[in-house]
Design a protein around this motif. Structure first.
Motif, short mmCIF file in Angstrom:
data_model
loop_
_atom_site.label_atom_id
_atom_site.label_comp_id
_atom_site.label_asym_id
_atom_site.label_seq_id
_atom_site.Cartn_x
_atom_site.Cartn_y
_atom_site.Cartn_z
N ALA A 101 39.16 44.97 37.67
CA ALA A 101 39.23 43.52 37.79
C ALA A 101 38.54 42.88 36.59
N GLU A 102 39.04 41.70 36.19
CA GLU A 102 38.43 40.97 35.09
C GLU A 102 38.51 39.47 35.37
N ILE A 103 37.34 38.81 35.47
CA ILE A 103 37.30 37.37 35.68
C ILE A 103 37.48 36.68 34.33
N VAL A 104 38.46 35.80 34.24
CA VAL A 104 38.83 35.17 32.98
C VAL A 104 37.70 34.30 32.45
N GLY A 105 37.46 34.36 31.14
CA GLY A 105 36.48 33.48 30.51
C GLY A 105 35.14 34.16 30.28
N THR A 106 34.14 33.31 30.00
CA THR A 106 32.80 33.81 29.69
C THR A 106 32.09 34.32 30.93
N LYS A 107 31.03 35.08 30.71
CA LYS A 107 30.26 35.64 31.83
C LYS A 107 29.24 34.65 32.39
N ASP A 108 28.96 33.59 31.66
CA ASP A 108 28.06 32.53 32.13
C ASP A 108 28.84 31.23 32.16
N LYS A 109 28.97 30.64 33.34
CA LYS A 109 29.77 29.43 33.51
C LYS A 109 28.90 28.32 34.10
N VAL A 110 29.11 27.08 33.61
CA VAL A 110 28.34 25.93 34.06
C VAL A 110 29.29 24.87 34.58
N PHE A 111 29.00 24.35 35.77
CA PHE A 111 29.80 23.29 36.38
C PHE A 111 28.87 22.15 36.80
N ASN A 112 29.44 20.96 36.94
CA ASN A 112 28.67 19.82 37.41
C ASN A 112 28.67 19.74 38.92
N SER A 113 27.59 19.27 39.48
CA SER A 113 27.52 19.02 40.92
C SER A 113 28.60 18.02 41.31
N GLY A 114 29.35 18.33 42.37
CA GLY A 114 30.42 17.47 42.83
C GLY A 114 31.78 17.77 42.22
N SER A 115 31.84 18.69 41.25
CA SER A 115 33.10 19.02 40.60
C SER A 115 33.80 20.18 41.31
N ARG A 116 34.94 20.59 40.77
CA ARG A 116 35.70 21.71 41.34
C ARG A 116 35.44 22.96 40.51
N LEU A 117 35.13 24.03 41.20
CA LEU A 117 34.92 25.32 40.55
C LEU A 117 36.15 26.19 40.79
N GLN A 118 36.63 26.83 39.74
CA GLN A 118 37.77 27.74 39.89
C GLN A 118 37.54 28.98 39.04
N LEU A 119 37.65 30.15 39.67
CA LEU A 119 37.50 31.43 38.99
C LEU A 119 38.79 32.23 39.18
N ILE A 120 39.29 32.78 38.08
CA ILE A 120 40.55 33.54 38.11
C ILE A 120 40.23 35.01 37.83
N CYS A 121 40.63 35.88 38.75
CA CYS A 121 40.40 37.32 38.63
C CYS A 121 41.74 38.02 38.38
N VAL A 122 41.85 38.68 37.25
CA VAL A 122 43.09 39.37 36.85
C VAL A 122 42.91 40.87 37.05
N LEU A 123 43.92 41.51 37.62
CA LEU A 123 43.90 42.97 37.81
C LEU A 123 44.57 43.64 36.61
N THR A 124 43.81 44.45 35.91
CA THR A 124 44.30 45.10 34.70
C THR A 124 44.61 46.57 35.00
N LEU A 125 45.79 47.02 34.57
CA LEU A 125 46.29 48.39 34.76
C LEU A 125 46.67 48.69 36.21
N ALA A 126 46.69 47.69 37.06
CA ALA A 126 47.09 47.91 38.46
C ALA A 126 48.59 48.15 38.53
N THR A 127 48.99 49.16 39.29
CA THR A 127 50.41 49.48 39.44
C THR A 127 50.96 48.99 40.78
N SER A 128 50.09 48.52 41.65
CA SER A 128 50.49 47.94 42.93
C SER A 128 49.37 47.02 43.40
N LYS A 129 49.71 46.12 44.32
CA LYS A 129 48.71 45.19 44.83
C LYS A 129 47.75 45.93 45.76
N PRO A 130 46.44 45.74 45.59
CA PRO A 130 45.48 46.43 46.47
C PRO A 130 45.52 45.86 47.88
#
Length: 233
Positions: A101-130
């Motif tokens: 698994a690999e979460i897109v972007g930097t390893k340290d993320k900063v968001f504002n209070s009251g905002s929307r947080l979104q994290l995208i996890c990409v499966l690399t080399l996966a041949t089927s859905k877990p």
């Protein structure tokens, strides 16, 4: 055939419907120090490893070998052989990869209070859905914490975690953990005051317009004071 470690894969073997093929056997060919190993004879398993089995043929001309919870050591050449005279064989090469698994972007993320947080996890080399992809906030699995404004969407490529109206208490370590794959994690910081646009990815300090106006006014006053001092002399 390519399969990722921990998945289930099927090696296909089809014989001609009207041929007199006798008994079908599956074997793994010798490689390095590993000997030639018979796996199945007919629909009977010839080894003790419970991961290997013949898929019960709906059509009698299909004799597929199923391998559950594939391991890296399962990679190699396999032979499906019909006991005709002379014997006839189909060879299948299996390559096993380690998906992660690999979460897109930097390893340290900063968001504002009251905002929307979104994290995208990409499966690399996966041949089927877990079987599952779990999201964790520190030590807590949060996929079903809908009361916190959390939603999770999955597809063949991975998983997306979305949180609305985040607060300082939502800061911490977030990890994406698919079954039988290497997980990935990031550190999230939620700012207590609004200092930047949503999903700020660094900790750069942004100067407000008010601060700029005050700075310009102070500069102007200093300049006027200098002029008056010169005139008085």
């Amino acid at each position: 055939i390519v399969a990722h470690r921990g998945s289930t894969t099927t090696l296909h073997c089809q014989v001609h419907k009207d041929s007199q093929y006798g008994v079908i056997t599956w074997a793994r060919l010798a490689e390095g120090n590993r000997p030639y190993t018979v796996l199945t004879i007919g629909d009977t398993k010839y080894i003790s490893d419970e991961r290997f089995a013949i898929e019960k043929p709906i059509r009698h001309d299909n004799w597929n070998l199923r391998i559950r919870n594939v391991e890296l050591d399962d990679g190699g050449m396999y032979e499906c052989q019909a006991t005709t005279h002379p014997p006839q064989s189909i060879f299948v090469q299996l390559r096993v990869v380690a998906a992660y698994a690999e979460i897109v972007g930097t390893k340290d993320k900063v968001f504002n209070s009251g905002s929307r947080l979104q994290l995208i996890c990409v499966l690399t080399l996966a041949t089927s859905k877990p079987d599952y992809i779990f999201w964790y906030h520190n030590d807590r699995m949060i996929n079903f914490d809908t009361n916190r404004g959390i939603s999770v969407q999955e597809d063949e490529s991975g998983s997306t975690l979305t949180m609305i109206n985040v607060s300082v208490s939502d800061s911490g370590n977030y990890s994406c953990q698919p079954r039988d794959m290497r997980p990935d994690s990031v550190v999230v910081t939620i700012l207590s005051e609004r200092q930047a646009p949503d999903a700020l990815q660094d900790k750069t300090t942004h100067t407000s317009g008010k601060d700029i106006v005050q700075l310009e006014c102070a500069t102007l006053l200093i300049s006027l004071s200098s002029i008056l001092i010169r005139i008085s002399f």
